[in-house]
Design a protein around this motif. Structure first.
Motif, mmCIF file in Angstrom:
data_model
loop_
_atom_site.group_PDB
_atom_site.id
_atom_site.type_symbol
_atom_site.label_atom_id
_atom_site.label_comp_id
_atom_site.label_asym_id
_atom_site.label_seq_id
_atom_site.Cartn_x
_atom_site.Cartn_y
_atom_site.Cartn_z
ATOM 1 N N VAL A 1 1.080 -1.149 -0.148
ATOM 2 C CA VAL A 1 0.043 -0.181 0.373
ATOM 3 C C VAL A 1 0.996 1.078 -0.096
ATOM 4 C CG1 VAL A 1 -1.762 1.071 1.092
ATOM 5 C CG2 VAL A 1 -2.019 -1.259 1.269
ATOM 6 N N ALA A 2 1.054 2.516 -0.942
ATOM 7 C CA ALA A 2 1.154 3.413 -0.773
ATOM 8 C C ALA A 2 0.188 4.600 -0.206
ATOM 9 C CB ALA A 2 2.115 4.044 -2.712
ATOM 10 N N GLU A 3 0.732 5.382 0.689
ATOM 11 C CA GLU A 3 -0.421 6.162 0.658
ATOM 12 C C GLU A 3 0.306 7.594 1.700
ATOM 13 O OE1 GLU A 3 -3.308 8.186 2.264
ATOM 14 O OE2 GLU A 3 -4.360 6.438 2.345
ATOM 15 N N PRO A 4 -0.209 8.883 0.962
ATOM 16 C CA PRO A 4 0.289 9.526 2.316
ATOM 17 C C PRO A 4 0.229 9.790 3.844
ATOM 18 C CG PRO A 4 -1.252 10.538 -0.204
ATOM 19 C CD PRO A 4 -0.895 8.550 -0.134
ATOM 20 N N TYR A 5 -0.604 9.056 4.354
ATOM 21 C CA TYR A 5 -0.880 9.932 5.450
ATOM 22 C C TYR A 5 0.161 8.687 6.148
ATOM 23 C CZ TYR A 5 -5.784 12.115 5.369
ATOM 24 O OH TYR A 5 -6.417 12.654 5.060
ATOM 25 N N GLY A 6 0.128 7.329 5.494
ATOM 26 C CA GLY A 6 1.550 6.380 6.416
ATOM 27 C C GLY A 6 0.826 5.054 7.041
ATOM 28 N N TRP A 7 0.452 5.758 8.024
ATOM 29 C CA TRP A 7 -0.294 4.097 8.729
ATOM 30 C C TRP A 7 -2.209 4.104 8.378
ATOM 31 C CZ3 TRP A 7 -2.387 3.461 14.284
ATOM 32 C CH2 TRP A 7 -3.082 2.082 14.695
ATOM 33 N N THR A 8 -2.122 3.338 7.716
ATOM 34 C CA THR A 8 -4.010 3.998 7.370
ATOM 35 C C THR A 8 -4.589 2.143 7.896
ATOM 36 O OG1 THR A 8 -3.803 2.844 5.617
ATOM 37 C CG2 THR A 8 -3.815 4.766 5.953
ATOM 38 N N LEU A 9 -5.374 1.730 7.337
ATOM 39 C CA LEU A 9 -6.755 1.189 7.822
ATOM 40 C C LEU A 9 -6.394 0.000 6.906
ATOM 41 C CD1 LEU A 9 -9.738 0.232 8.974
ATOM 42 C CD2 LEU A 9 -10.430 0.539 6.590
ATOM 43 N N ALA A 10 -6.527 -0.099 6.264
ATOM 44 C CA ALA A 10 -5.581 -0.536 5.254
ATOM 45 C C ALA A 10 -4.569 -1.805 5.807
ATOM 46 C CB ALA A 10 -5.967 -1.177 3.077
ATOM 47 N N PRO B 1 -7.496 -4.085 11.731
ATOM 48 C CA PRO B 1 -8.325 -2.915 11.213
ATOM 49 C C PRO B 1 -9.157 -1.583 11.260
ATOM 50 C CG PRO B 1 -7.643 -4.260 9.394
ATOM 51 C CD PRO B 1 -7.504 -4.501 10.588
ATOM 52 N N PHE B 2 -10.351 -2.411 12.258
ATOM 53 C CA PHE B 2 -11.185 -2.454 12.775
ATOM 54 C C PHE B 2 -11.325 -1.818 13.987
ATOM 55 C CE2 PHE B 2 -15.878 -2.536 15.794
ATOM 56 C CZ PHE B 2 -16.250 -2.134 14.537
ATOM 57 N N VAL B 3 -10.491 -2.178 15.047
ATOM 58 C CA VAL B 3 -10.255 -2.055 16.376
ATOM 59 C C VAL B 3 -9.072 -1.038 16.143
ATOM 60 C CG1 VAL B 3 -8.608 -3.292 17.969
ATOM 61 C CG2 VAL B 3 -10.323 -4.419 17.356
ATOM 62 N N SER B 4 -8.580 -0.456 15.504
ATOM 63 C CA SER B 4 -7.415 0.669 15.406
ATOM 64 C C SER B 4 -7.652 1.656 14.498
ATOM 65 C CB SER B 4 -6.233 0.176 14.540
ATOM 66 O OG SER B 4 -6.358 -0.283 13.703
ATOM 67 N N MET B 5 -9.249 1.445 14.492
ATOM 68 C CA MET B 5 -9.773 2.641 12.988
ATOM 69 C C MET B 5 -9.960 3.549 14.058
ATOM 70 S SD MET B 5 -13.341 2.318 10.509
ATOM 71 C CE MET B 5 -13.462 0.794 10.384
ATOM 72 N N ILE B 6 -10.014 4.294 14.378
ATOM 73 C CA ILE B 6 -9.933 5.454 15.379
ATOM 74 C C ILE B 6 -8.302 6.262 15.098
ATOM 75 C CG2 ILE B 6 -9.494 6.821 17.439
ATOM 76 C CD1 ILE B 6 -12.681 5.890 16.671
ATOM 77 N N GLY B 7 -7.497 5.701 15.765
ATOM 78 C CA GLY B 7 -5.972 5.614 15.239
ATOM 79 C C GLY B 7 -5.898 6.306 13.634
ATOM 80 N N THR B 8 -5.999 4.882 12.489
ATOM 81 C CA THR B 8 -6.136 4.885 11.558
ATOM 82 C C THR B 8 -6.677 6.291 10.875
ATOM 83 O OG1 THR B 8 -7.259 3.272 10.471
ATOM 84 C CG2 THR B 8 -4.702 2.797 11.280
ATOM 85 N N SER B 9 -8.361 6.714 11.461
ATOM 86 C CA SER B 9 -8.719 7.804 10.584
ATOM 87 C C SER B 9 -7.755 8.845 11.421
ATOM 88 C CB SER B 9 -9.698 7.240 10.893
ATOM 89 O OG SER B 9 -10.905 5.807 9.999
ATOM 90 N N TRP B 10 -7.399 9.011 12.886
ATOM 91 C CA TRP B 10 -7.319 10.464 13.307
ATOM 92 C C TRP B 10 -7.175 11.527 12.074
ATOM 93 C CZ3 TRP B 10 -8.863 13.089 16.500
ATOM 94 C CH2 TRP B 10 -8.479 14.316 17.810
ATOM 95 N N PRO B 11 -6.098 11.322 11.208
ATOM 96 C CA PRO B 11 -5.772 12.007 9.831
ATOM 97 C C PRO B 11 -7.411 13.472 9.789
ATOM 98 C CG PRO B 11 -4.133 10.743 9.760
ATOM 99 C CD PRO B 11 -5.125 10.148 10.508
ATOM 100 N N ILE B 12 -8.251 12.216 8.839
ATOM 101 C CA ILE B 12 -9.875 13.107 8.198
ATOM 102 C C ILE B 12 -10.926 12.997 9.629
ATOM 103 C CG2 ILE B 12 -11.257 12.175 7.732
ATOM 104 C CD1 ILE B 12 -10.012 9.557 6.048
ATOM 105 N N ILE B 13 -10.622 12.662 10.711
ATOM 106 C CA ILE B 13 -10.960 12.952 11.901
ATOM 107 C C ILE B 13 -10.474 14.438 12.532
ATOM 108 C CG2 ILE B 13 -11.749 12.681 14.529
ATOM 109 C CD1 ILE B 13 -10.922 10.085 13.589
ATOM 110 N N TRP B 14 -8.906 14.212 12.219
ATOM 111 C CA TRP B 14 -8.690 16.011 12.814
ATOM 112 C C TRP B 14 -9.009 17.225 12.024
ATOM 113 C CZ3 TRP B 14 -7.702 18.398 16.952
ATOM 114 C CH2 TRP B 14 -6.431 19.876 16.628
#
Length: 376
Positions: free
Chosen positions: A30-39, A341-354
């Motif tokens: 996976v290539a991603e600007p956010y780094g650590w992600t859901l996938a 992925p589901f358990v850690s979703m708050i962390g991996t989605s934090w850039p979007i949430i913020w």
């Protein structure tokens, strides 16, 4: 072993694709600007790479992807969402033998352009709403004739969209952000996702939003509309399309589907298919299927639906319906064999949430802001 590179990891559809390619025997990156992600949190992803966001520099983004492809021996690059318009420009930069599951950039951008898509569909004799560029006499005549929709020619997640009832003046045209004026079609909105190979429609999923976050569905149900499938089959054949391609339709009172825009990429419809079959359909151009459909007729993105349910409670409108959907609908990301992925979703989605908190915007808008294609 085939190595597949997914070019976004933050969205649930990337997780489904990662699981599918892994189950099909591939090594998934996976290539991603956010780094650590859901996938990237999935056990099905071998490695995740942080790359520059295309919004900060298209050349740097493509160079980073090309470097990963060469260094990791990638066999197939699969774009996931709005970054598709950028990733299409990898064509010609990739080593011989490396596949790219989308069309050349000129064809992708033409259909991403809401005016270009209408012209392409009209040339095939397919039903689309009458449209005209904002700032033209034709657009003014459309607005005088009844309700219209005004939207930027390059946008996603409903950005910049407005509906004007009959007689309301059109906004002034902005040369820096061209827009299209489209006749408003009364009816029920449907969304789709199609896997295509060399002009052949391998599989199409038609679905409707059950819970919305703005104009983006965060809970959805699959439906059967044969007229939509027939429309898409003609369009895919006419374009000779290979890759994911998706459309939004309005089905009018007579049952006629009008395609209101095209997304030359995957959408949430992928969640209704068995992930391994999606991978097979992508990996094997001659795949005859079938692409099996999951048993769930309705699915949701749990955390986004939770936010909408909380909002409905505060607004005092639609709370009970949202709550019922929240507690009875299967989440798209949950899999007991791959729970992280589901358990850690708050962390991996934090850039979007913020960003959603600080900008006062909806998740769908900020989730693709740094990877979308918004210019000519």
């Amino acid at each position: 072993m085939t190595t597949v590179l997914l070019t976004l990891g933050r969205l649930p559809k990337a997780l489904d694709l990662a699981r599918g390619f892994s189950k099909a025997g591939c090594r998934v990156l996976v290539a991603e600007p956010y780094g650590w992600t859901l996938a990237g949190a999935s056990r099905h992803v071998a490695r995740e790479f942080r790359v520059p966001a295309p919004a900060k520099g298209k050349a740097a983004y493509l160079a980073a992807l090309t470097e990963i492809v060469v260094r990791e021996g990638v066999d197939l690059v699969v774009p996931v969402s709005e970054e598709t318009m950028h990733v299409a420009h990898l064509r010609g930069l990739l080593p011989p033998g490396t596949g790219l599951f989308t069309m050349p950039p000129g064809e992708v951008i033409t259909l991403h352009d809401k005016s270009g898509f209408v012209r392409a569909a009209e040339a095939m004799g397919l039903a689309v709403p009458q449209s005209a560029p904002l700032g033209t006499a034709e657009a003014e005549a459309l607005a005088r004739g009844g309700p219209v929709v005004v939207k930027p020619v390059f946008s996603c997640s409903g950005r910049g969209l407005s509906i004007l009832r009959g007689g309301e003046p059109l906004p002034p045209a902005n040369p820096g952000e061209p827009a299209v004026v489209q006749r408003f079609v009364e009816g029920r909105e449907h969304s789709t996702c199609t896997i295509a190979q060399e002009g052949r429609m391998v599989a199409t999923m038609v679905y409707r939003g059950a819970v919305m976050s703005g104009s983006v569905a965060v809970a959805f149900e699959r439906v059967e509309v044969p007229a939509i499938n027939a429309w898409i089959e003609r369009f895919v054949a006419g374009c000779g399309w290979s890759g994911f391609i998706s459309f939004d339709f309005i089905v009018d009172a007579q049952g006629v589907p009008f395609a209101i825009e095209c997304n030359p990429r995957a959408t949430s419809g992928v969640h209704f298919w068995e992930p391994e079959d999606i991978a097979r359909a992508v990996l094997e151009p001659a795949w005859a299927g079938p692409v099996r459909v999951r048993r769930h007729k309705a699915l949701q993105q749990f955390y986004a639906c939770l936010t909408e349910t909380q909002g409905a409670m505060l607004r005092g409108k639609g709370f009970l319906a949202s709550l019922k959907s929240l507690v009875t609908t299967r989440d798209v990301s949950w899999d007991w064999r791959d729970p992280w992925p589901f358990v850690s979703m708050i962390g991996t989605s934090w850039p979007i949430i913020w960003q959603a908190i600080t900008k006062g915007a909806r998740f769908g808008e900020v989730a693709t802001q740094d990877v979308g294609w918004f210019e000519h």
